[in-house]
Design an enzyme around this catalytic site. Structure first.
Site, PDB file in Angstrom:
ATOM      1  CG  HIS A 257      -1.722   1.160   1.493  1.00  0.00           C
ATOM      2  ND1 HIS A 257      -3.098   1.163   1.371  1.00  0.00           N
ATOM      3  CD2 HIS A 257      -1.387   2.419   1.894  1.00  0.00           C
ATOM      4  CE1 HIS A 257      -3.567   2.371   1.668  1.00  0.00           C
ATOM      5  NE2 HIS A 257      -2.539   3.143   2.003  1.00  0.00           N
ATOM      6  CD  GLU A 258       1.763   3.565   3.651  1.00  0.00           C
ATOM      7  OE1 GLU A 258       2.103   4.665   3.172  1.00  0.00           O
ATOM      8  OE2 GLU A 258       0.655   3.367   4.186  1.00  0.00           O
TER       9      GLU A 258
ATOM     10  CG  HIS B  84       0.304   6.087  -0.524  1.00  0.00           C
ATOM     11  ND1 HIS B  84      -0.776   6.724  -1.094  1.00  0.00           N
ATOM     12  CD2 HIS B  84      -0.155   5.549   0.651  1.00  0.00           C
ATOM     13  CE1 HIS B  84      -1.838   6.590  -0.313  1.00  0.00           C
ATOM     14  NE2 HIS B  84      -1.493   5.864   0.740  1.00  0.00           N
TER      15      HIS B  84
ATOM     16  CD  GLU C 273      -4.742   5.911   2.657  1.00  0.00           C
ATOM     17  OE1 GLU C 273      -4.770   4.930   3.417  1.00  0.00           O
ATOM     18  OE2 GLU C 273      -3.687   6.373   2.197  1.00  0.00           O
TER      19      GLU C 273
END
Length: 368
Positions: A142-143, A146, A193
């Site tokens: 997930h990060e 980003h 997100e």
């Protein structure tokens, strides 16, 4: 593990084989609402001026030194299992430069990707202690998502402006101007997100682990007391329940939040995992970074507009139903609004025809 992993310096990645996506563009997993919210943010009056000013003023070197001095940097010697996950995530999403990652002492489960020149990933001890290996892998992915999308720049500015808004709250009008930008940034970040959740699924390639992680963020480390189907049912109930007053309360509840509600994130991710779009990516058919420069802005606008139109039409939320009716030219909207605030599903009086339907003598509309 294949020789290809070893040749690229990924000899310590986990043993389970996962698909890799060479040259993948962040467009492959970005939620249409993420792109459209970012476009809206950039159009906000004064945002470009603030963005350029802060880009030169924010003490990024100080930020890095802070984490270096007061957190634990992930490496082969420290939190080695997280280091393996980080390198694995960067390898799967083909992010050439592995961003530094820090573990910060904080009981609150959280993770973030910040930085203006180069992204930094920070995870809290609360998160590390809460999640198992596969759940944590989805979070690391997930990060990294980003980072690949370039979200860290806007996230850093959001953190700075949130702090600044508290400091200048006593200045007339000053706080209002800053909070307008903070509100727009939060709206974008909530949408980003959803994009990063998709990136986490592409890295972990384990939907159940992604679901478990989101459930734990909502209910803590009590999986034996929770059920995925019941958790997703909450998202349906949240979207469809109540009347127009509840719709307004939903908006008010979400405005101060940086993240969407966990049930909504889980429902969105599950829906994407079952889509043709996700399957095509897993089959190796996805946009490449080499094609990004040729991407049409008009097409991106059209895709985002189409997404919102579909969302409004299919939504069970009372406010979204009303918006859809307005767009469709439904009659007696005043009556619908009045009934909405007293119970949207309230039936009309028996001596009156249902006002949701146009009069019988109304000619049919020519829908394009």
């Amino acid at each position: 593990m294949s020789d290809g992993h070893e040749q690229n310096g990924h000899e310590n990645v986990p043993s389970r084989q996962r698909r890799r996506f060479p040259g993948i563009s962040s467009r492959a997993y970005e939620h249409p609402a993420d792109r459209s919210a970012l476009v809206a943010l950039r159009k906000l009056s004064g945002f470009d001026t603030v963005f350029k000013a802060l880009s030169g003023l924010l003490p990024e070197r100080s930020l890095r030194l802070l984490f270096l001095s007061d957190s634990v940097r992930v490496s082969d010697q420290q939190f080695a299992h997280l280091n393996d996950m980080l390198r694995d995530a960067c390898y799967i999403l083909d992010l050439e430069k592995v961003p530094p990652m820090y573990v910060n002492q904080d009981p609150q489960p959280n993770a973030m990707c910040i930085g203006l020149d180069e992204p930094i990933i920070v995870v809290t001890t609360g998160l590390v202690e809460l999640l198992d290996e596969e759940e944590m892998r989805a979070v690391v992915g997930h990060e990294v998502g980003h980072a690949l999308s370039g979200h860290s720049v806007y996230r850093t500015i959001l953190l700075f402006l949130t702090s600044l808004a508290l400091r200048v709250a006593w200045i007339p009008l000053g706080n209002i101007a800053i909070m307008a930008i903070v509100t727009a940034l939060r709206e974008w970040f909530r949408k980003s997100e959803l994009s990063a959740d998709r990136a986490g699924l592409l890295v972990g390639q384990d939907l159940k682990a992604s679901m478990r992680g989101l459930m734990k963020l909502a209910g803590g480390n009590h999986l034996h007391e929770m059920n995925v189907d019941a958790f997703l049912k909450q998202a349906e109930e949240y979207e469809a329940g109540g009347d127009l007053r509840d719709s307004v309360l939903k908006i008010m509840n979400v405005l101060p939040r940086s993240h969407p509600f966990a049930t909504i994130r889980a429902a969105e991710l599950k829906k994407w995992s079952e889509s043709r779009e996700y399957q095509r990516i897993m089959d190796g058919h996805y946009p490449r970074r080499t094609e990004d420069k040729d991407t049409s802005v008009t097409d991106s606008f059209r895709e985002s507009a189409s997404h919102y139109a579909t969302h409004v039409k299919s939504s069970k939320d009372p406010l979204m139903k009303l918006v859809s009716d307005i767009a469709g030219g439904a009659g007696d909207l005043g009556g619908r609004v009045r009934r909405g605030f007293g119970g949207f599903t309230q039936a009309p009086p028996k001596d009156q025809p249902p006002t949701d339907q146009p009069p019988t003598d109304t000619p049919p509309r020519d829908d394009d």
